[in-house]
Design a protein around this motif. Structure first.
Motif, PDB file in Angstrom:
ATOM      1  N   ALA A   6       0.613  -1.121   0.017  1.00 44.79           N
ATOM      2  CA  ALA A   6       0.038   0.112   0.037  1.00 44.79           C
ATOM      3  C   ALA A   6       0.875   1.193  -0.084  1.00 44.79           C
ATOM      4  O   ALA A   6       0.600   2.446  -0.542  1.00 44.79           O
ATOM      5  CB  ALA A   6      -0.888  -0.087   1.284  1.00 44.79           C
ATOM      6  N   SER A   7       2.026   1.328   0.420  1.00 47.29           N
ATOM      7  CA  SER A   7       2.741   2.348   0.772  1.00 47.29           C
ATOM      8  C   SER A   7       3.314   2.717  -0.774  1.00 47.29           C
ATOM      9  O   SER A   7       3.767   3.915  -0.871  1.00 47.29           O
ATOM     10  CB  SER A   7       4.306   2.112   1.368  1.00 47.29           C
ATOM     11  OG  SER A   7       4.737   1.071   1.096  1.00 47.29           O
ATOM     12  N   GLN A   8       3.175   2.045  -1.754  1.00 43.71           N
ATOM     13  CA  GLN A   8       3.614   2.202  -3.034  1.00 43.71           C
ATOM     14  C   GLN A   8       2.382   3.080  -4.050  1.00 43.71           C
ATOM     15  O   GLN A   8       2.757   3.677  -4.991  1.00 43.71           O
ATOM     16  CB  GLN A   8       3.758   0.991  -3.849  1.00 43.71           C
ATOM     17  CG  GLN A   8       4.880   0.275  -3.642  1.00 43.71           C
ATOM     18  CD  GLN A   8       5.290  -1.080  -4.163  1.00 43.71           C
ATOM     19  OE1 GLN A   8       4.855  -1.898  -3.710  1.00 43.71           O
ATOM     20  NE2 GLN A   8       5.740  -0.839  -5.571  1.00 43.71           N
ATOM     21  N   MET A 234      -9.530   4.972   4.145  1.00 36.17           N
ATOM     22  CA  MET A 234     -10.679   4.447   3.594  1.00 36.17           C
ATOM     23  C   MET A 234      -9.817   3.189   2.741  1.00 36.17           C
ATOM     24  O   MET A 234     -10.314   2.209   2.597  1.00 36.17           O
ATOM     25  CB  MET A 234     -11.461   5.250   2.881  1.00 36.17           C
ATOM     26  CG  MET A 234     -12.741   5.992   3.412  1.00 36.17           C
ATOM     27  SD  MET A 234     -13.640   7.009   2.079  1.00 36.17           S
ATOM     28  CE  MET A 234     -14.700   7.632   3.540  1.00 36.17           C
ATOM     29  N   ARG A 235      -9.025   4.120   1.769  1.00 34.32           N
ATOM     30  CA  ARG A 235      -8.233   3.145   1.064  1.00 34.32           C
ATOM     31  C   ARG A 235      -7.357   1.970   1.811  1.00 34.32           C
ATOM     32  O   ARG A 235      -7.408   0.931   1.113  1.00 34.32           O
ATOM     33  CB  ARG A 235      -7.284   3.870   0.168  1.00 34.32           C
ATOM     34  CG  ARG A 235      -7.897   4.600  -1.156  1.00 34.32           C
ATOM     35  CD  ARG A 235      -7.071   5.253  -2.162  1.00 34.32           C
ATOM     36  NE  ARG A 235      -6.281   4.293  -2.619  1.00 34.32           N
ATOM     37  CZ  ARG A 235      -6.328   3.700  -3.828  1.00 34.32           C
ATOM     38  NH1 ARG A 235      -7.429   3.893  -4.474  1.00 34.32           N
ATOM     39  NH2 ARG A 235      -5.406   2.999  -4.446  1.00 34.32           N
ATOM     40  N   ARG A 236      -6.678   2.569   2.707  1.00 30.41           N
ATOM     41  CA  ARG A 236      -5.955   1.374   3.425  1.00 30.41           C
ATOM     42  C   ARG A 236      -6.714   0.260   3.935  1.00 30.41           C
ATOM     43  O   ARG A 236      -6.114  -0.956   4.094  1.00 30.41           O
ATOM     44  CB  ARG A 236      -5.130   2.392   4.510  1.00 30.41           C
ATOM     45  CG  ARG A 236      -4.177   1.506   5.249  1.00 30.41           C
ATOM     46  CD  ARG A 236      -3.308   2.258   6.102  1.00 30.41           C
ATOM     47  NE  ARG A 236      -2.521   3.241   5.213  1.00 30.41           N
ATOM     48  CZ  ARG A 236      -2.848   4.628   5.370  1.00 30.41           C
ATOM     49  NH1 ARG A 236      -3.861   4.923   6.033  1.00 30.41           N
ATOM     50  NH2 ARG A 236      -2.059   5.367   4.629  1.00 30.41           N
ATOM     51  N   GLU A 237      -7.819   0.769   4.317  1.00 31.71           N
ATOM     52  CA  GLU A 237      -8.720  -0.257   5.023  1.00 31.71           C
ATOM     53  C   GLU A 237      -9.293  -1.300   4.040  1.00 31.71           C
ATOM     54  O   GLU A 237      -9.335  -2.440   4.263  1.00 31.71           O
ATOM     55  CB  GLU A 237      -9.938   0.149   5.877  1.00 31.71           C
ATOM     56  CG  GLU A 237     -10.728  -0.776   6.476  1.00 31.71           C
ATOM     57  CD  GLU A 237     -10.229  -1.476   7.923  1.00 31.71           C
ATOM     58  OE1 GLU A 237     -10.509  -2.429   8.334  1.00 31.71           O
ATOM     59  OE2 GLU A 237      -9.080  -0.660   8.141  1.00 31.71           O
ATOM     60  N   TRP A 238      -9.675  -0.851   2.852  1.00 35.21           N
ATOM     61  CA  TRP A 238      -9.970  -1.420   1.622  1.00 35.21           C
ATOM     62  C   TRP A 238      -8.761  -2.576   1.316  1.00 35.21           C
ATOM     63  O   TRP A 238      -8.933  -3.800   1.081  1.00 35.21           O
ATOM     64  CB  TRP A 238     -10.391  -0.642   0.399  1.00 35.21           C
ATOM     65  CG  TRP A 238     -10.801  -1.500  -0.912  1.00 35.21           C
ATOM     66  CD1 TRP A 238     -10.274  -1.679  -1.995  1.00 35.21           C
ATOM     67  CD2 TRP A 238     -12.045  -2.388  -0.874  1.00 35.21           C
ATOM     68  NE1 TRP A 238     -10.994  -2.703  -2.787  1.00 35.21           N
ATOM     69  CE2 TRP A 238     -12.075  -2.947  -2.075  1.00 35.21           C
ATOM     70  CE3 TRP A 238     -13.258  -2.664   0.018  1.00 35.21           C
ATOM     71  CZ2 TRP A 238     -13.079  -3.718  -2.574  1.00 35.21           C
ATOM     72  CZ3 TRP A 238     -14.154  -3.551  -0.465  1.00 35.21           C
ATOM     73  CH2 TRP A 238     -14.018  -3.899  -1.413  1.00 35.21           C
ATOM     74  N   ALA A 239      -7.582  -1.924   1.147  1.00 37.76           N
ATOM     75  CA  ALA A 239      -6.463  -2.924   0.753  1.00 37.76           C
ATOM     76  C   ALA A 239      -6.310  -3.939   1.784  1.00 37.76           C
ATOM     77  O   ALA A 239      -6.034  -5.139   1.291  1.00 37.76           O
ATOM     78  CB  ALA A 239      -5.211  -2.012   0.678  1.00 37.76           C
TER      79      ALA A 239
END
Length: 255
Positions: A6-8, A234-239
């Motif tokens: 996700a860090s990318q 939101m995005r991190r939780e989805w990932a």
């Protein structure tokens, strides 16, 4: 396959629109679209659209329309929830009938409601209450998250992770979240392994939902001071949800 962390990903939302120095934290539109490198297993995008009731304003200097990417104008909550639920809903204000009952690609619908707010599981009632809660012609009347099922994830796994993510959103924003999962190949006994276009529309009201109806405005996604962190989360939780889903299937995939 090499893991993609996700860090990318470029997680920071962009901002556009007219800036008002008197209300800098509320009047500048947020562009929730992303230039994302999150392409593992075709998890190509995670879009958030803001629904506005009115038309875009006129740019006085150019004479053209002032539009913000990620904002959908002239939107109706009733029509939107009818389409996403593949059903017929009636606009209580105008009397307009929005009938999408002939569409058969709804695979699952998920409602996550606050405690004591069972009334909001009624799609017809929720849509009309959301619509009636806003009086201005240019009001933000809702938001929608649209994202896809990665190639290789089973539909039942995807439904399970969407359900968990929907409840995470509900607890975070104290409102009713509606997730409609669409599968164009629902009735196909041999659906394609890639490019199936299994995807989800997640409707997020702009207000809290209470036992009495719609509550206060959710300013977390309007305020420039907080919105970056909210959308990143939101995005991190989805990932994380997608990683968890693949792990249940015996695969270790990092997004």
């Amino acid at each position: 396959m090499s893991a993609l962390r996700a860090s990318q990903c470029n997680l920071a939302p962009r901002f556009a629109g007219v800036y008002n120095s008197k209300l800098p934290h509320l009047t500048r539109e947020i562009d929730f679209q992303y230039d994302s490198a999150m392409t593992a297993r075709n998890l190509t995008y995670f879009k958030i659209n803001t629904w506005r009731r009115g038309a875009p304003t006129i740019n006085k200097s150019t004479g053209g329309l002032r539009k913000t990417k990620g904002v959908v104008y002239n939107k109706s909550v009733v029509a939107s929830l009818a389409y996403r639920g593949c059903c017929k809903l009636i606009d209580a204000i105008s009397g307009t009938v929005h009938n999408y009952g002939s569409k058969n690609h709804l695979l699952a619908e998920i409602f996550a409601t606050p405690k004591g707010c069972g009334w909001s599981k009624d799609r017809q009632r929720l849509a009309n209450v959301m619509e009636a809660a806003e009086n201005r012609n240019d009001s933000r009347i809702g938001r929608e998250i649209v994202t896809v099922c990665p190639d290789g994830m089973k539909p039942n796994t995807f439904i399970s992770e969407v359900t968990a993510y929907t409840h995470w959103l509900q607890k975070r924003y104290r409102t009713t979240i509606v997730a409609d999962i669409h599968d164009p190949h629902k009735d196909n006994p041999n659906p394609p392994k890639t490019g199936r276009n299994l995807h989800v529309h997640i409707t997020v009201p702009t207000r809290e939902v209470t036992p009495q109806g719609m509550g206060v405005k959710l300013r977390e996604l309007d305020d420039l001071n907080y919105s970056r962190h909210e959308v990143n989360d939101m995005r991190r939780e989805w990932a994380l949800a997608m990683e968890r889903g693949f792990k249940q299937q015996g695969e270790n995939i990092e997004f």
